[in-house]
Write an enzyme that holds these catalytic residues in place. Sequence first.
Site, mmCIF file in Angstrom:
data_model
loop_
_atom_site.group_PDB
_atom_site.id
_atom_site.type_symbol
_atom_site.label_atom_id
_atom_site.label_comp_id
_atom_site.label_asym_id
_atom_site.label_seq_id
_atom_site.Cartn_x
_atom_site.Cartn_y
_atom_site.Cartn_z
ATOM 1 N N GLU A 108 69.012 49.353 29.398
ATOM 2 C CA GLU A 108 69.273 48.804 30.742
ATOM 3 C C GLU A 108 70.447 47.817 30.701
ATOM 4 O OE1 GLU A 108 65.155 48.717 33.143
ATOM 5 O OE2 GLU A 108 65.031 47.773 31.156
ATOM 6 N N GLU A 128 59.460 52.853 27.985
ATOM 7 C CA GLU A 128 58.479 51.912 28.535
ATOM 8 C C GLU A 128 57.162 52.598 28.901
ATOM 9 O OE1 GLU A 128 62.447 49.908 29.405
ATOM 10 O OE2 GLU A 128 61.668 51.927 29.144
HETATM 11 N N1 T1G Z 1 59.613 43.742 20.906
HETATM 12 C C1 T1G Z 1 59.051 43.031 19.897
HETATM 13 N N2 T1G Z 1 58.900 43.488 18.609
HETATM 14 C C2 T1G Z 1 59.363 44.702 18.360
HETATM 15 C C3 T1G Z 1 59.956 45.522 19.365
HETATM 16 C C4 T1G Z 1 60.082 44.984 20.683
HETATM 17 N N3 T1G Z 1 60.647 45.673 21.682
HETATM 18 N N4 T1G Z 1 60.287 46.702 18.791
HETATM 19 C C5 T1G Z 1 59.928 46.621 17.494
HETATM 20 N N5 T1G Z 1 59.374 45.434 17.231
HETATM 21 C C6 T1G Z 1 58.875 44.964 15.929
HETATM 22 C C7 T1G Z 1 57.675 45.769 15.420
HETATM 23 O O1 T1G Z 1 56.476 45.254 15.911
HETATM 24 C C8 T1G Z 1 57.800 45.586 13.913
HETATM 25 O O2 T1G Z 1 57.270 44.339 13.589
HETATM 26 C C9 T1G Z 1 59.303 45.540 13.694
HETATM 27 O O3 T1G Z 1 59.884 45.214 14.972
HETATM 28 C C10 T1G Z 1 59.894 46.843 13.243
HETATM 29 O O4 T1G Z 1 59.460 47.845 14.146
HETATM 30 C C11 T1G Z 1 62.337 45.331 30.816
HETATM 31 C C12 T1G Z 1 59.866 46.423 29.949
HETATM 32 C C13 T1G Z 1 62.988 50.204 17.654
HETATM 33 C C14 T1G Z 1 62.437 52.569 17.217
HETATM 34 O O5 T1G Z 1 59.404 50.340 23.543
HETATM 35 O O6 T1G Z 1 60.167 52.006 19.300
HETATM 36 O O7 T1G Z 1 62.218 46.931 27.377
HETATM 37 O O8 T1G Z 1 55.361 45.090 12.204
HETATM 38 O O9 T1G Z 1 58.113 49.170 12.490
HETATM 39 O O10 T1G Z 1 60.032 52.277 12.709
HETATM 40 O O11 T1G Z 1 62.492 47.580 30.985
HETATM 41 O O12 T1G Z 1 60.237 49.635 16.822
HETATM 42 O O13 T1G Z 1 57.476 44.388 11.142
HETATM 43 O O14 T1G Z 1 56.046 42.681 12.304
HETATM 44 O O15 T1G Z 1 58.641 50.087 14.774
HETATM 45 O O16 T1G Z 1 62.324 51.256 12.455
HETATM 46 C C15 T1G Z 1 60.920 48.951 25.304
HETATM 47 C C16 T1G Z 1 59.817 49.672 20.778
HETATM 48 C C17 T1G Z 1 60.281 47.614 25.393
HETATM 49 C C18 T1G Z 1 60.881 50.119 21.709
HETATM 50 C C19 T1G Z 1 62.261 50.846 15.394
HETATM 51 N N6 T1G Z 1 61.266 49.231 23.927
HETATM 52 N N7 T1G Z 1 60.216 49.741 19.392
HETATM 53 O O17 T1G Z 1 61.315 51.583 14.716
HETATM 54 O O18 T1G Z 1 60.444 49.830 13.059
HETATM 55 S S1 T1G Z 1 59.740 47.295 27.052
HETATM 56 C C20 T1G Z 1 60.446 49.906 23.133
HETATM 57 C C21 T1G Z 1 60.327 50.931 18.754
HETATM 58 C C22 T1G Z 1 61.188 46.995 27.920
HETATM 59 C C23 T1G Z 1 62.308 46.589 30.065
HETATM 60 C C24 T1G Z 1 61.047 46.901 29.390
HETATM 61 C C25 T1G Z 1 60.611 50.872 17.287
HETATM 62 C C26 T1G Z 1 62.093 51.109 16.929
HETATM 63 P P1 T1G Z 1 56.505 44.117 12.243
HETATM 64 P P2 T1G Z 1 59.064 49.294 13.604
HETATM 65 P P3 T1G Z 1 61.046 51.296 13.135
#
Ligand code: T1G
Length: 693
Positions: A108, A128
């Site tokens: 975004e 999301e």
């Molecule tokens: N926020 C906080 N922590 C996050 C995070 C996030 N968005 N994404 C990953 N982490 C942490 C995760 O908990 C882990 O922590 C570490 O990073 C590594 O992640 C307004 C409402 C990016 C593809 O849904 O899909 O934006 O366990 O083990 O396999 O519209 O993480 O090490 O303590 O998964 O390499 C939308 C979520 C949010 C993406 C990487 N975004 N993340 O994968 O590592 S909502 C998502 C992922 C939003 C807006 C809205 C994956 C990754 P720890 P990992 P990975």
Amino acid sequence: MGAINAVTDLALDGDIAILSLNSPPVNALSQQVRDGLVKAMKAAVENSATKSIVLICEGKTFIAGADITEFGKPPQPPLLPEVEAAIENSPKPVVAAIHGTALGGGLEVALCCHYRVAVPSAKCGLPEVNLGLLPGAGGTQRLPRIVGPEQALEMVTSGKHVDAKTAHANGLIDEIVPEGELRAGAIAYAKRIVAEKRPLRKVRDSNEKVVAARGKPQIFADFRKTNARKFRGFLAPEYNIRCIEAAVNLPFDEGLKFEHKLFVELLNGTQSAAQRYVFFAERQVWKIPDVPEDTPTIPIKKVGVIGAGTMGGGISMNFANVGIPVTIVEMKQEPLDRGFGVIRKNYERTAKSGRITAADVDKRMGLLTPSLKLEDLADCDLVIEAVFENMDVKKDVFGKLDRIVKQGAILATNTSYLNVNEIASATQRPEWVIGLHFFSPANVMRLLEVVRGAKTSKQVIATSMQLAKRIGKIAALVGVCHGFVGNRMLAARQTQANAMILEGAMPWDVDKVLYEFGMPMGPFAMADLAGLDIGWSRETSKGATIRDVLCEMDRRGQKTGAGFYDYDAERNAKPSPTSEKVIKDFMAKGGTTPRKISEEEILARCIYPMINEGAKILEEKIAIRPSDIDIVWINGYGWPVYRGGPMFYADTVGLTNVVAKLKEYGPKLGSDFRISPLLEKLASEGKRFQDMK
Ligand code: T1G
């Protein structure tokens, strides 16, 4: 120029400002990142030397979204719309430089930049919906303006990441720069748009694609119809669809308001709370307190599987899918040939759907070697036994493997119930024995219960967990007990389901409640699918259970066109007057007068004893944490992810309510039913399973 804050830096490269973020692990849009972005944009815009701005991230990825850990807490300024306004309204062109995954709020933000470049390995997405949410920072209004409503619908309801090539083709990315040269490529691109006096292109102003879809509600009606089954029970997909509809039918700013209203509704709802819980649970499950992440593992280059049946075949496919050769051993040629035939058919079906190529089929089949000799497994690094579920048979196999297979190899059993310690006792090397409990169909089901025996070494555990990740599974480490975590809790539910149809409920009454709760199907439909005659034989049948009687009547389930249900030619199930009579006769014989059982009672008596069993499993340390139990049920038994799993669900209902209902139904839950002391304790302290440390 220089550091704006701990995670944001601003530098100048000629007349291009480089705004870089460095907030590991995934540059999520935490308060600090948002603050840094607003301040850095202001500084760059005010710096007269700056002609254009490149937004780039350090570390493994571009911004991977909002910081999910901040959800549910009071939002701290600056909020995302303020960040986006600072970028979109910049008088100097802003170029997003994307590597890794630009996801959610990250994409975004990139869509508020005037141009986007990426390396070939980059991915973009709005996932999301997987968190029970929708892109709440303009994604549902800007995305359809670039890729069109149809593709936008697909992207926001599937949450799938699109690769750079596709993103370039559909206009999300303006230019692909060479791998490893993102910074230089982005700066060159920024210099070019300045030199060519290109406009400050705002996505919000490009309306052609949404206007073109105006007055075509069929787009949305068809999309809803096509996906109705997939979206059943979920709120977020429908809310995402409504936002894309708003993007087509409303002016941008009204669409933005509508999107925000629906976003807040979802954010404050139980479904998103559950799915955000599952997001972190899926990451916690890999962490084993007494097996450090740097525990050395054993290289697995060659695997042996004993049994070419449904499980053996499916298990073998997992390894062939990732290039690991597998030798599959059977006792006789016929079952071996049949097993290989089934595997090839499965691969050909996948190739027909376009998910793999015909060449892949041959390559994977080429990695599978049939054998009639256990000796052919001598040099395997891992051997998985998938033979008949009988202790003597398994111990016999393990005794032989112990003498045949090289030292330092892992010996695993795919038992779904039996005592792994007893199986290990048939060898001289119990520390190399582990349970790898796959779920049928093993090449499809994501869950792997890794069963740690009393003597299983940490190296074997670490290797098994790592291997699970390599073959695309989600693994939960569990201890030894009858049925481990999943099947043990399932038994508690089945006991009550079977009890209630002897009190007045019909199988379809029970199934309806669990289906509407969100399970893929109820226990009786599931029994008909699996076959009522598993472990049954006419010779030993005594007509002691309804299942016995149905089998004696050759009502063995779907495969015989009748079981608890009657089935038509397309295998559609309908309540059966015949099995209803069998059940009523059974009650009459037992002297039971049928009574009306409410849906509320059916649900409570099916789910709460499971929760109670889950609490006992935690007491006995068979599972490491409550969320592991939830991962097992979501990935192995079809528990609806928007309810977070049985333990999370218990927390949403309230443990005091669960205990109260268990006490209310106590007399019906069987003479040996006991409420878990842990459950009673947490309830009495007003705590949740999530509060357990
Ligand atoms: N926020 C906080 N922590 C996050 C995070 C996030 N968005 N994404 C990953 N982490 C942490 C995760 O908990 C882990 O922590 C570490 O990073 C590594 O992640 C307004 C409402 C990016 C593809 O849904 O899909 O934006 O366990 O083990 O396999 O519209 O993480 O090490 O303590 O998964 O390499 C939308 C979520 C949010 C993406 C990487 N975004 N993340 O994968 O590592 S909502 C998502 C992922 C939003 C807006 C809205 C994956 C990754 P720890 P990992 P990975």
